[in-house]
Design a protein around this motif. Sequence first.
Motif, PDB file in Angstrom:
ATOM      1  N   HIS A 186       0.833  -1.249  -0.002  1.00 26.97           N
ATOM      2  CA  HIS A 186      -0.052  -0.034   0.063  1.00 26.97           C
ATOM      3  C   HIS A 186       0.917   1.242   0.167  1.00 26.97           C
ATOM      4  O   HIS A 186       0.345   2.346  -0.242  1.00 26.97           O
ATOM      5  N   GLU A 187       2.199   1.009   0.192  1.00 32.05           N
ATOM      6  CA  GLU A 187       3.162   2.325   0.129  1.00 32.05           C
ATOM      7  C   GLU A 187       3.855   2.261  -1.200  1.00 32.05           C
ATOM      8  O   GLU A 187       4.891   2.993  -1.092  1.00 32.05           O
ATOM      9  N   MET A 188       3.856   1.595  -2.068  1.00 28.11           N
ATOM     10  CA  MET A 188       4.648   1.450  -3.481  1.00 28.11           C
ATOM     11  C   MET A 188       3.283   1.766  -4.529  1.00 28.11           C
ATOM     12  O   MET A 188       2.277   1.445  -4.583  1.00 28.11           O
ATOM     13  N   PRO A 189       3.921   2.473  -5.749  1.00 30.19           N
ATOM     14  CA  PRO A 189       3.219   2.222  -6.771  1.00 30.19           C
ATOM     15  C   PRO A 189       3.232   0.926  -7.722  1.00 30.19           C
ATOM     16  O   PRO A 189       3.800   0.180  -7.241  1.00 30.19           O
ATOM     17  N   LYS A 190       1.936   0.921  -8.399  1.00 27.19           N
ATOM     18  CA  LYS A 190       1.580  -0.388  -8.829  1.00 27.19           C
ATOM     19  C   LYS A 190       2.988  -0.926  -9.698  1.00 27.19           C
ATOM     20  O   LYS A 190       3.188  -2.186  -9.516  1.00 27.19           O
ATOM     21  N   ASP A 214      -1.439  -7.262   4.639  1.00 26.04           N
ATOM     22  CA  ASP A 214      -1.599  -5.587   4.563  1.00 26.04           C
ATOM     23  C   ASP A 214      -3.063  -5.270   5.113  1.00 26.04           C
ATOM     24  O   ASP A 214      -3.773  -6.328   5.536  1.00 26.04           O
ATOM     25  N   THR A 215      -3.311  -4.242   4.756  1.00 25.64           N
ATOM     26  CA  THR A 215      -4.428  -3.500   5.479  1.00 25.64           C
ATOM     27  C   THR A 215      -5.634  -3.464   4.494  1.00 25.64           C
ATOM     28  O   THR A 215      -5.778  -3.882   3.446  1.00 25.64           O
ATOM     29  N   GLU A 228      -1.891   8.406   1.481  1.00 25.44           N
ATOM     30  CA  GLU A 228      -1.282   7.402   1.088  1.00 25.44           C
ATOM     31  C   GLU A 228      -1.137   7.651  -0.353  1.00 25.44           C
ATOM     32  O   GLU A 228      -1.994   7.604  -1.187  1.00 25.44           O
ATOM     33  N   PRO A 229       0.071   7.975  -0.974  1.00 25.65           N
ATOM     34  CA  PRO A 229       0.116   8.411  -2.500  1.00 25.65           C
ATOM     35  C   PRO A 229      -0.296   7.463  -3.408  1.00 25.65           C
ATOM     36  O   PRO A 229      -0.833   8.152  -4.510  1.00 25.65           O
ATOM     37  N   PHE A 234      -3.410   0.481  -4.837  1.00 24.15           N
ATOM     38  CA  PHE A 234      -3.417  -0.549  -3.968  1.00 24.15           C
ATOM     39  C   PHE A 234      -5.138  -0.891  -3.894  1.00 24.15           C
ATOM     40  O   PHE A 234      -5.182  -2.049  -3.794  1.00 24.15           O
ATOM     41  N   VAL A 235      -5.815   0.120  -3.871  1.00 28.86           N
ATOM     42  CA  VAL A 235      -7.413  -0.453  -3.814  1.00 28.86           C
ATOM     43  C   VAL A 235      -7.562  -1.309  -5.157  1.00 28.86           C
ATOM     44  O   VAL A 235      -8.511  -2.080  -5.085  1.00 28.86           O
TER      45      VAL A 235
END
Length: 275
Positions: A186-190, A214-215, A228-229, A234-235
């Motif tokens: 969730h803290e990384m670009p795809k 993860d969350t 979260e950038p 992530f979603v």
Amino acid sequence: MPRWTAQEKEAYRTEIFQRLNTIMPLVMSQYSSIDWAEELKGYRTDHEYYPDYIHAPIHGVTDAYTNPQNCLGWDCGIDVILQKSHNVSCQQMRERMAELIPLDAQINTVLELGAGTASGALALARRFPQATFSITDISPYMLVISKYKFSKAGLVNRAKFEQVDATDTGYPDNSFDLVTASLLFHEMPKEWTLKTLQEMYRITKPGGWVLYTDTYRGEYALNVSFPEPWLSDFVQFNFEYEFAKAGFTEIDYIRHSVGLWYIVGRKGLDGMPLS
């Protein structure tokens, strides 16, 4: 779960920071014996070394993982957030994660990617006392804290602490019985997530295991109160599909507590899917 209003988000943030401000003096005292100059020897700390995404305002803090102050507060921060948002402690989350790998699995070598302060690796080290660990992160400050925690637990002789890019680790093919990570994607670009999954598969031994947690996903993520950038990436990311596409099989998606989830899977024997 309904979307939070701006006022509800602000109240949530305020409570989190109040709890952190209460805890942080104890945390700073706990780590006061660390000789940072000595422990950072051999690690890269220059701004240009880090991948671009690390410099983004993750959780609203720019360059959060490239300075010791924010890294020192990571454990208490995540514990406060987990208990507030997910009704579970960090230790409970990690122990449940470790339990997903059967005790009779042949786990002798473990790699934790994006280890943070290595709480996940510590839980696995207690579950598999025969295993050795490669604890890796892009942040040298996280690695120093990880080493401190392993030393305090009397387990430091079973671990190496290495500054590693999760998308290009440099380890040989088929190196580890278990490759694990948590609260990372969730803290990384795809594009970084996809590269990391490919790397995880490459370095897992045939018949070995992958383990991830993860969350919030989907509608839950709309309630996030800390920036979260790459939340949208992530979603929208289909983790079950992408783990399978990377090559893993026997994938199990497991929900845990409020909004927490795990993925556990295998790499086929000889690199082929398990029957």
